[in-house]
Design an enzyme around this catalytic site. Structure first.
Site, short mmCIF file in Angstrom:
data_model
loop_
_atom_site.label_atom_id
_atom_site.label_comp_id
_atom_site.label_asym_id
_atom_site.label_seq_id
_atom_site.Cartn_x
_atom_site.Cartn_y
_atom_site.Cartn_z
N TRP A 1 0.84 -1.21 0.00
CA TRP A 1 0.00 0.00 0.00
C TRP A 1 0.87 1.25 0.00
O TRP A 1 1.37 1.67 1.04
CB TRP A 1 -0.91 0.01 1.23
CG TRP A 1 -1.86 -1.14 1.26
CD1 TRP A 1 -3.07 -1.19 0.63
CD2 TRP A 1 -1.69 -2.40 1.91
NE1 TRP A 1 -3.66 -2.41 0.84
CE2 TRP A 1 -2.84 -3.17 1.63
CE3 TRP A 1 -0.68 -2.96 2.70
CZ2 TRP A 1 -3.00 -4.47 2.12
CZ3 TRP A 1 -0.85 -4.24 3.19
CH2 TRP A 1 -2.00 -4.99 2.89
N HIS B 1 -7.02 1.56 2.28
CA HIS B 1 -8.07 0.56 2.06
C HIS B 1 -9.18 0.80 3.09
O HIS B 1 -9.02 1.63 3.99
CB HIS B 1 -7.54 -0.88 2.13
CG HIS B 1 -6.67 -1.18 3.32
ND1 HIS B 1 -6.08 -2.40 3.53
CD2 HIS B 1 -6.28 -0.41 4.39
CE1 HIS B 1 -5.39 -2.37 4.65
NE2 HIS B 1 -5.49 -1.19 5.18
N ARG C 1 -4.20 5.73 -2.90
CA ARG C 1 -2.88 5.09 -3.06
C ARG C 1 -1.95 6.04 -3.82
O ARG C 1 -2.35 6.60 -4.85
CB ARG C 1 -3.01 3.78 -3.84
CG ARG C 1 -3.96 2.77 -3.23
CD ARG C 1 -3.29 1.64 -2.49
NE ARG C 1 -4.29 0.85 -1.78
CZ ARG C 1 -4.71 -0.37 -2.16
NH1 ARG C 1 -4.18 -0.92 -3.25
NH2 ARG C 1 -5.61 -1.02 -1.45
N GLN D 1 -13.66 1.23 -2.49
CA GLN D 1 -13.73 -0.18 -2.12
C GLN D 1 -15.03 -0.47 -1.38
O GLN D 1 -15.68 0.43 -0.85
CB GLN D 1 -12.56 -0.56 -1.19
CG GLN D 1 -11.21 -0.58 -1.87
CD GLN D 1 -10.13 -1.11 -0.93
OE1 GLN D 1 -10.19 -0.94 0.28
NE2 GLN D 1 -9.13 -1.75 -1.52
N VAL E 1 -5.42 -11.52 7.27
CA VAL E 1 -6.27 -12.72 7.14
C VAL E 1 -5.41 -13.97 7.06
O VAL E 1 -4.27 -13.91 6.60
CB VAL E 1 -7.17 -12.64 5.87
CG1 VAL E 1 -8.33 -11.68 6.07
CG2 VAL E 1 -6.36 -12.32 4.65
N ALA F 1 -13.43 -11.70 6.14
CA ALA F 1 -13.44 -10.34 5.62
C ALA F 1 -13.16 -10.38 4.13
O ALA F 1 -12.53 -11.31 3.64
CB ALA F 1 -12.40 -9.48 6.34
#
Ligand code: PHE
Length: 350
Positions: free
Chosen positions: A149, A178, A204, A218, A261, A314
């Site tokens: 990122w 994000h 970004r 998003q 995650v 997620a």
């Protein structure tokens, strides 16, 4: 007196003037009233004669006043009708109708799909802290994962960023890269089980081209509860694909790494009309370290732990990519290029 009074009444230019005349002759202290009062001083014979005369004058005056009043009212009405006449043959005044931005349209469509599945839509701040955007999501400073990122860092004193419960947040500020920091914010302030989606603008620090923008959108999803598994994640994305592209669509998951995650996946949906897979975004099971960071932050705020013994999934997907497809837009830079010719095409699309 009669002649003069009748002439004055006849010449009265408006109701106001007429009212004054009425008072002048017939009012309590009016000329005629005075005369009538004087009657009692006269001898009987004369009184009778004079009385009849005065009554006749009074009747004449009243009749004249009434006639003039009616005439004036009629004239006023006629004048108003003339003045307020609407010429229905004149060309109309053009009203400009607005329209929703294609990204708003796409965002609403997505949120609606998930609302029907029992998700709530929530939003978070675009100016975010390093903690919520990175650290709490298991992306520590100097970790190579941060390179995923490219970040707009913010400088400047005096900006007060609020945390999930309104408390002041310390630390470096940035434009969120994000919508995932809202996972942390929401979990701090709520206890499971829940299902949420988070639509929002992200930033970004990147070169732009036909498929990349520095500012885009998003949709984040987060579901937490007892016994939530990867199967639930796949089911959610499957429902999304069905709602977007109908019964012939399908979904595909491939392993990929995101620090927050485990396991992590990138997912694509089959677009029957276009005959190709669309890479929509990233997903996975919420990393235990994220739950730990949430409970640690809750503790700091004096809240009991709430994320032991639960699991969650997620996902995050790009809105522009889908909107480009939905509306046949060839270049992502058109969305926020500020050209009316482009935006006006979406007038009336609801
Ligand atoms: N936040 C990730 C990104 O912007 C996407 C993502 C969201 C991945 C949720 C996994 C889970 O790249």
């Amino acid at each position: 007196m009669l002649e003069e009074a009748l002439a004055a009444i006849q010449n009265a230019r408006d109701l106001e003037e007429l009212k004054a005349l009425k008072a002048r002759y017939l009012g309590k202290k009016g000329l005629l009233t005075q005369e009538m009062k004087g009657l009692s001083a006269l001898p009987l014979e004369e009184r009778r004669k004079r009385g009849q005369e005065l009554n006749a004058i009074k009747a004449a005056l009243e009749a004249a006043l009434e006639a003039r009043e009616k005439a004036l009212e009629e004239a006023a009405l006629k004048e108003a009708l003339e003045r307020e006449r609407v010429d229905v043959s004149l060309p109309g005044v053009r009203l400009f109708s607005g329209g929703l931005h294609p990204i708003t349209l796409m965002e609403r469509e997505l949120v609606e799909i998930f609302r029907a599945l029992g998700y709530q839509a929530v939003e978070g701040p675009e100016v975010e802290s390093e903690f919520f955007n990175f650290d709490a999501l298991n992306i520590p400073e100097h970790h190579p994962a941060r390179d995923m990122w490219d970040t707009f860092w913010l400088t400047g004193e005096g900006f007060r960023l609020e945390g999930p419960l309104g408390e002041e947040v310390e630390g470096r500020l940035l434009l969120r890269t994000h919508t995932s920091p809202m996972q942390v914010r929401y979990m701090v302030a709520h206890t499971p089980p829940f299902r949420i989606v988070v639509p929002g603008r992200v930033f970004r620090f990147e070169q732009t081209d036909a498929t990349h923008e520095a500012v885009f959108h998003q949709l984040e999803g987060l579901v937490v509860g007892e016994g939530i598994t990867m199967a639930h994640l796949k089911g959610a994305i499957y429902e999304l694909a069905q709602a977007l592209f109908g019964p012939d669509s399908k979904v595909r998951f491939q392993p990929i790494y995101f620090p927050f995650v485990e396991p992590g996946a990138q997912f694509a949906v089959w677009w029957p009309e276009g005959g190709k897979w669309l890479e929509l975004g990233g997903a996975g099971m919420v990393h235990p370290k994220v739950f730990q960071a949430v409970d640690a932050y809750r503790k700091k705020l004096g809240l009991p732990p709430a994320y032991r013994g639960v699991t969650g999934f997620a996902f995050g997907l790009g809105v522009e990519r889908l909107a480009m497809l939905r509306y046949g837009i060839p270049d992502i830079r058109y969305f926020f290029g500020g050209r009316l010719k482009f935006l006006e095409q979406f007038k009336g699309v609801l």
